[in-house]
Structure formats: C-alpha cells, structure tokens
Design an enzyme around this catalytic site. Structure first.
Site, mmCIF file in Angstrom:
data_model
loop_
_atom_site.group_PDB
_atom_site.id
_atom_site.type_symbol
_atom_site.label_atom_id
_atom_site.label_comp_id
_atom_site.label_asym_id
_atom_site.label_seq_id
_atom_site.Cartn_x
_atom_site.Cartn_y
_atom_site.Cartn_z
ATOM 1 N N GLU A 38 0.818 -0.957 0.397
ATOM 2 C CA GLU A 38 0.424 0.134 0.644
ATOM 3 C C GLU A 38 0.140 1.198 -0.278
ATOM 4 O O GLU A 38 1.692 1.345 1.075
ATOM 5 C CB GLU A 38 -1.007 0.405 1.250
ATOM 6 C CG GLU A 38 -1.680 1.160 1.185
ATOM 7 C CD GLU A 38 -2.996 1.080 2.331
ATOM 8 O OE1 GLU A 38 -2.387 -0.021 3.313
ATOM 9 O OE2 GLU A 38 -3.266 2.301 2.422
ATOM 10 N N ARG A 264 6.293 -12.832 9.201
ATOM 11 C CA ARG A 264 6.338 -11.706 8.944
ATOM 12 C C ARG A 264 7.767 -11.891 9.360
ATOM 13 O O ARG A 264 8.402 -12.355 10.650
ATOM 14 C CB ARG A 264 5.574 -10.984 9.337
ATOM 15 C CG ARG A 264 5.180 -10.546 10.614
ATOM 16 C CD ARG A 264 4.099 -9.539 11.284
ATOM 17 N NE ARG A 264 4.435 -8.462 10.445
ATOM 18 C CZ ARG A 264 3.897 -7.442 9.577
ATOM 19 N NH1 ARG A 264 3.307 -8.134 9.100
ATOM 20 N NH2 ARG A 264 4.752 -6.410 9.125
ATOM 21 N N LYS A 274 4.342 0.373 9.361
ATOM 22 C CA LYS A 274 4.126 1.875 8.989
ATOM 23 C C LYS A 274 4.030 2.702 9.858
ATOM 24 O O LYS A 274 4.460 3.997 9.454
ATOM 25 C CB LYS A 274 3.857 1.872 6.905
ATOM 26 C CG LYS A 274 4.773 0.931 6.767
ATOM 27 C CD LYS A 274 3.872 0.861 4.918
ATOM 28 C CE LYS A 274 3.698 0.234 4.991
ATOM 29 N NZ LYS A 274 2.814 0.224 3.551
HETATM 30 P P1 ATP Z 1 1.864 -2.432 8.117
HETATM 31 O O1 ATP Z 1 3.365 -2.067 8.206
HETATM 32 O O2 ATP Z 1 0.606 -0.341 8.464
HETATM 33 O O3 ATP Z 1 1.641 -3.395 9.194
HETATM 34 P P2 ATP Z 1 2.490 -3.783 5.862
HETATM 35 O O4 ATP Z 1 3.901 -3.917 6.230
HETATM 36 O O5 ATP Z 1 1.062 -4.527 5.868
HETATM 37 O O6 ATP Z 1 1.166 -2.716 6.507
HETATM 38 P P3 ATP Z 1 1.607 -3.979 3.677
HETATM 39 O O7 ATP Z 1 2.203 -2.542 2.280
HETATM 40 O O8 ATP Z 1 0.333 -4.101 2.711
HETATM 41 O O9 ATP Z 1 2.104 -2.896 4.557
HETATM 42 O O10 ATP Z 1 2.802 -4.450 3.024
HETATM 43 C C1 ATP Z 1 2.583 -5.180 1.257
HETATM 44 C C2 ATP Z 1 3.337 -6.639 1.554
HETATM 45 O O11 ATP Z 1 4.926 -7.394 2.398
HETATM 46 C C3 ATP Z 1 2.368 -7.453 2.279
HETATM 47 O O12 ATP Z 1 1.951 -8.412 1.284
HETATM 48 C C4 ATP Z 1 3.115 -7.683 3.636
HETATM 49 O O13 ATP Z 1 2.333 -8.767 4.206
HETATM 50 C C5 ATP Z 1 4.312 -7.902 3.147
HETATM 51 N N1 ATP Z 1 4.644 -7.585 4.323
HETATM 52 C C6 ATP Z 1 4.789 -6.200 5.242
HETATM 53 N N2 ATP Z 1 5.487 -6.311 6.529
HETATM 54 C C7 ATP Z 1 6.275 -7.789 6.290
HETATM 55 C C8 ATP Z 1 6.956 -8.288 7.525
HETATM 56 N N3 ATP Z 1 7.465 -7.834 8.817
HETATM 57 N N4 ATP Z 1 7.072 -9.214 7.209
HETATM 58 C C9 ATP Z 1 7.804 -10.012 5.834
HETATM 59 N N5 ATP Z 1 5.959 -9.539 5.133
HETATM 60 C C10 ATP Z 1 6.309 -8.566 5.436
#
Ligand code: ATP
Ligand code: MG
Length: 562
Positions: A38, A264, A274
C-alpha cells in the site's frame, strides 16, 4: 515441512515445496505471484523479505511477479510513496515497469462486482453508526447480532449504493456489507464491510470516486483480475482467508488464487510498522524515512547496505510459519560479508592526534606509497598515499602511560605507520588545559615501506593521514535506534518512543581522510582500515563530505553486550 533455513543456497521452504508439487502434477502451469504494497509509507526490511520471496519464486519457477500498488485508501496514500517504492524495488533489483499494476485501475470492476453481490442477495447497504456496528458485531465469545438493515430489498440496496457512489451521502452515512453470518466464530465473516464512503481525492483517480473498497474485498479481486496463482501474505491474514475465498466464490471470478501465509520478519531493536515509522518521521525523531537508522530500504541504502547483502540476508533467514524475532546482527553480518569482499580499503582518522616528525625534511619531494585497495584482491589495484612531515594518528592509538598489552604508541615507543615508516615518540606537547596537543616523533628513513633492514620488529601498526593532503569530513556513527529488543512489545510497555536510544547518532565533525576519497561518488563504500565500513552520503555538511558508518569490522556490539 515449514522449517526455516540458514543456508545460503536456495533451500526449499514449505511454499516452494508446495508450488513445485503443483507444477509437477500439472495443477499449476505458470506461477504468478505479486508484491502488493500500500503506498502509505516507505518500504522496510520486512517488505524486502516479501519481495525476495515473491519475485524469487517467480524467477525460480519461470513465472511472473507483479508489483501491485494496493492503493484503495486515498486518505493515507500518495505519489511520493509510489515513487519511493519503485525506487527501492529498482535498487533491490526487482523492478519491471511492464509488470506494475495499480488496484485503482480496477475500481470500476470492483464496483460492478459489488452490484453483482447485491443482486444476488449477498450484500446490503447498512446504516448503523460505527458504534452500533461495533456493538452488533459481538465478541470472540459472544455471537453478533444481525443489522436491522440486513433485510433491505435488492432494489433499495441498488438505489442506495448508487447514491453512495454518486456522492449523495456524507462520509460514514452508510456502508456496503457482505451478507454472510453474524454468528460465525470467525469475526471476519460477520457481515464485513466491503465499501465505505470517503470524499477524498485519490492520487490517481482524482475525485472520480467517493466510495472506496475495503482491503478484504479488494485484495482478492485484484489477485483474481491479474490471474495470480499464489497470493502469499503474512500470518495475520490467515483468519481472513475464508473471506478471501468467499468473495471470489460469490463474485464468481474465473481465477481463484490460493492464499498462503508465512511468518513476517521481526527484527530486534527496531519497529517495523509503517504507522510507527511514520510517527518517527513526523515527530522529527529521525531525519526522514531514509534516515540511516531506519529499518527502511532507503535508510539502509543511505547507511551503505548493499542490495546483494539484503538479498543474502533474506535468503539466510528463510521462510516459515513460525513467528520469530531475528537478531539485527544477522543482517549486519550479511552486510559485512559483502563489504569485506568488495569495499576498497582506505585510511581515515576519526579522532585525530597531530604528530610532527621532527627529523623529516621540510621540503622533501612528494613522498608517496602504493597501497593495495584490497589485501586479498590484487585485481582491485592500488592507490597512492602521500606522506609528509605532519601527520595525524588516531587519538586512542597513543597512551602516555600504556599498560603492558598496549602495543601502540607511547613515549619512547616505536610503531609502524601502515605502508610508510617506523616512527618513535620522542615527546608530548600539551595545551594550557593540560590536554595533549601533539606528539613529537622521529622516523627512520631506512624503514620505508614498513620494515627495518636490521630486522628489528615493532608490535603496532597504525593508520594515519598526512595533514596537508587530508580530506576533512564528518563521520556519522550509528547505534541501535531503540535500546529495547522489542520496543513495541507487551501491554505494560508504554509508548514505543520511550525506548528510543538517545545515542543512536554520534557525529564526528573533524575527521581526516586520505586524499584518494576526494572524488568519490555519493554511495561509494569503503573499509576505513581498523575502523569499519563507511559510505559517502549525498549530503554534505558545511561543504565537507559526510560518511555514514555502515557497519563495524567485527560484531563489536555483541561483544559490548556480553
Ligand atoms: P503495516 O506496516 O501498516 O502493517 P504492511 O507492512 O502490511 O503495513 P503493505 O504495504 O500492505 O504494508 O505490505 C506489502 C506486503 O509486504 C504485504 O504482502 C505484506 O504481507 C508484506 N510485509 C509487510 N511487512 C512484512 C514483514 N515484516 N515481513 C514480511 N512481509 C511483510
Ligand atoms: Mg498490509
């Protein structure tokens, strides 16, 4: 099955195993994955894990991976973030303009699918207030209650939804909800919201829409529209999978991707949400998203991390379904491994102590030494290092009253200046304050190149810089951004900002570097001999270059802890 791996070689994790099997049995012909950020913030190292996984799988199995902007919530999104994400993907080596998609391109399709759900009696316009909705939703232990608007007729729903779309209602007046099951044990299935009214301009579609789809409704449709075969996401979406499948089944898309969840990445001594990273940026706790202390890709780039080291780290941590927190030292080790191989060596004095070599001729012709750029790689060439009567050494390389095990300089002692000569400390000059001002030394011209013809040995070898040739620079030394391993952990933890490390940045303003770094391009990485790895920043400070310390030579931090 879902074991993680620490090997550098591609090891099959549970996702790759599954895909390999599907390809073997013909269930899957061509793998299509996606990385769906996003655009509401910069990418961080957790995203890198997802990027390496999704793009890696596509490459390994001869498929495609789409970069797809999940831009369905305009209030938090912007073009700045879209651009930063593209830049980071390019830098990591995964960007392909031809395979870049935007969820906002599907808004019309999402809308038509919603009409289909309404007509089939699978969605209704609900006019409960947000508080009422919460109350009706129930809890993990108590079932929900059906909304009084659940029985609206198809015609009424179509009419209201059309008015929601054409701007007839203010924000929050109504929502479109899926009609599923208010008593489902899975709260995600209790008539989740599909659309909300939001009179907000979108960075790509402008004011065309004032209803925007919710994540759970839009995401699966985005995947289906693009023909994604494997929709790989993090574990917190496991409970959303039934809804993912419900939407696709009820809309009746031709393609039904398989959602697969993995754990994650969590890293110690930093935060990865974020929202929290944005708080640090907006609160001025760091100097922007690309501050070298941030766990963002752009922060790591400015710090001097290489794309190869980030990819190597992602490979080493592997993929599994077990939640864990990875030690930052593992990431730093990957960076060090890469830079040790590839960064040219130079000499830099971070805390300078002036040394006058009394018997060195004032007007000597240029006296310079050929120094190898890498001790183990002759193919990396050599550089000239100039010498002169006044040089600087590291302040900590001199002690007035050295203990037995100190092999560096002290009164009456002799050491080697790297690549140059032996020098001997004859006397110490003091400031009025009593602080050491400079050292008076002599050199032995016979030791040119660093060894004595009479075979005498010295135990210490120091790095140094010639005063009149030195490049003045600022050097920034970074420490952990937080002084707690899990800054946002636990209920009693308080505000995550309480554990910000006040000493995460130290600026050394008066460093002296050998002249070979003079015309380096921003981003150039070096090993400063005996000091660590450093990277030239784009920023200059008072006309001087700024170097960021990328990593220490060894893992000094772990040592300090124990
Ligand atoms: P937020 O930080 O607000 O939780 P988000 O990191 O999920 O948001 P997105 O832009 O939706 O933000 O993430 C894009 C992709 O990256 C998604 O498929 C998410 O699963 C993956 N992603 C995000 N954070 C991690 C992480 N710490 N480890 C692995 N994959 C991640
Ligand atoms: Mg997300």
């Amino acid at each position: 099955m879902d074991d993680s791996s620490n090997q550098d070689t591609i090891s099959r994790d549970f996702i790759r195993n599954r895909i390999a099997e599907e390809i073997e049995t013909g269930k899957c012909r061509k793998v299509i994955t996606r990385f769906p950020p996003e655009p509401n913030g910069f990418l961080h190292i957790g995203h890198a894990k997802s990027i390496c996984l999704n793009f890696g799988i596509a490459a390994e199995f001869g498929g495609d991976c789409h970069l797809r902007f999940d831009d369905t919530n305009p209030s938090k999104e912007s073009k700045v973030y879209v651009d930063s994400i593209i830049e980071d993907l390019k830098w990591l080596g995964f960007y392909d303009a031809g395979k870049t998609y935007y969820a906002s391109d599907y808004f019309q399709q999402f809308y038509e699918y919603a009409l289909r759900l309404i007509r089939n009696g699978k969605a209704y316009v609900c006019s409960l207030s947000p508080e009422e909705m919460r109350e009706y939703r129930g809890t993990l232990t108590a079932p929900g209650k059906e909304s009084p608007y659940r029985t609206r007729s198809v015609e009424e729903n179509l009419d209201l939804f059309e008015k929601m779309k054409s701007g007839g209602f203010p924000d929050g007046a109504h929502v479109l909800r899926a009609k599923i099951d208010m008593s489902s044990p899975n709260l995600n299935m209790r008539d989740p919201v599909l659309y909300r009214i939001q009179h907000t301009s979108h960075h790509r579609t402008g004011d065309k829409w004032c209803i925007y789809p919710m994540y759970d409704y839009a995401h699966c449709l985005e995947d289906a529209i693009e023909g994604v075969t494997h929709s790989i996401c993090t574990l917190e979406f496991e409970d959303h999978r039934p809804l993912y499948d419900w939407v696709l089944d009820e809309v009746g898309t031709a393609c039904h991707p398989q959602q697969i969840e993995f754990a994650r990445l969590n890293l110690g001594y930093t935060v990865m949400s974020k929202r929290k990273l944005l708080e640090l940026v907006e609160g001025g706790d760091v100097n922007g998203w690309d501050d070298s202390r941030m766990p963002t890709i752009s922060g790591m780039r400015s710090r001097g991390y290489t794309p190869a080291s980030i990819r190597a780290f992602c490979k080493r941590i592997g993929v599994s379904k077990k939640e864990s927190r990875i030690d930052m030292l593992m990431l730093e080790e990957a960076v060090r491994d890469d830079l040790n191989e590839n960064a040219p060596r130079v000499m830099a004095v971070l805390n300078p102590l002036r040394v006058v070599i009394e018997n060195y001729p004032e007007e000597r012709l240029p006296d310079e030494f050929d120094a190898p750029n890498h001790p183990a790689k002759p193919e990396m060439g050599t550089r000239k290092v100039p010498f002169s009567k006044v040089i600087y050494i590291e302040r900590e390389d001199f002690m007035e009253d050295p203990p037995k095990k100190f092999f560096r300089l002290g009164p009456g002692r002799e050491v080697r200046l790297r690549y140059a000569y032996f020098i001997k400390c004859e006397s110490v000059e003091y400031e009025d304050s009593g602080e050491i001002k400079e050292l008076r030394c002599t050199y032995d011209p016979e030791t040119r190149g660093g060894s004595a013809p009479d075979g005498r040995k010295v135990k210490g070898t120091l790095h140094w810089v010639s005063e009149k040739h030195a490049v003045k620079a600022e050097v920034r030394i970074y420490d952990r951004l937080f002084n707690k391993e899990n800054p946002d952990g636990g209920k009693e933890a308080g505000d995550f900002k309480d554990s910000l490390n006040p000493e995460s940045l130290t600026s050394l303003e008066d460093c002296l570097l050998e002249p070979s770094v003079e015309n380096a391009a921003p981003g150039k990485r070096y090993q400063f001999e005996r000091q660590g790895y450093f990277c030239l920043d784009v920023e200059r400070s008072q006309g001087r270059p700024v170097f960021n310390r990328t990593a220490t030579l060894r893992d000094s931090w772990a040592k300090a802890k124990s």
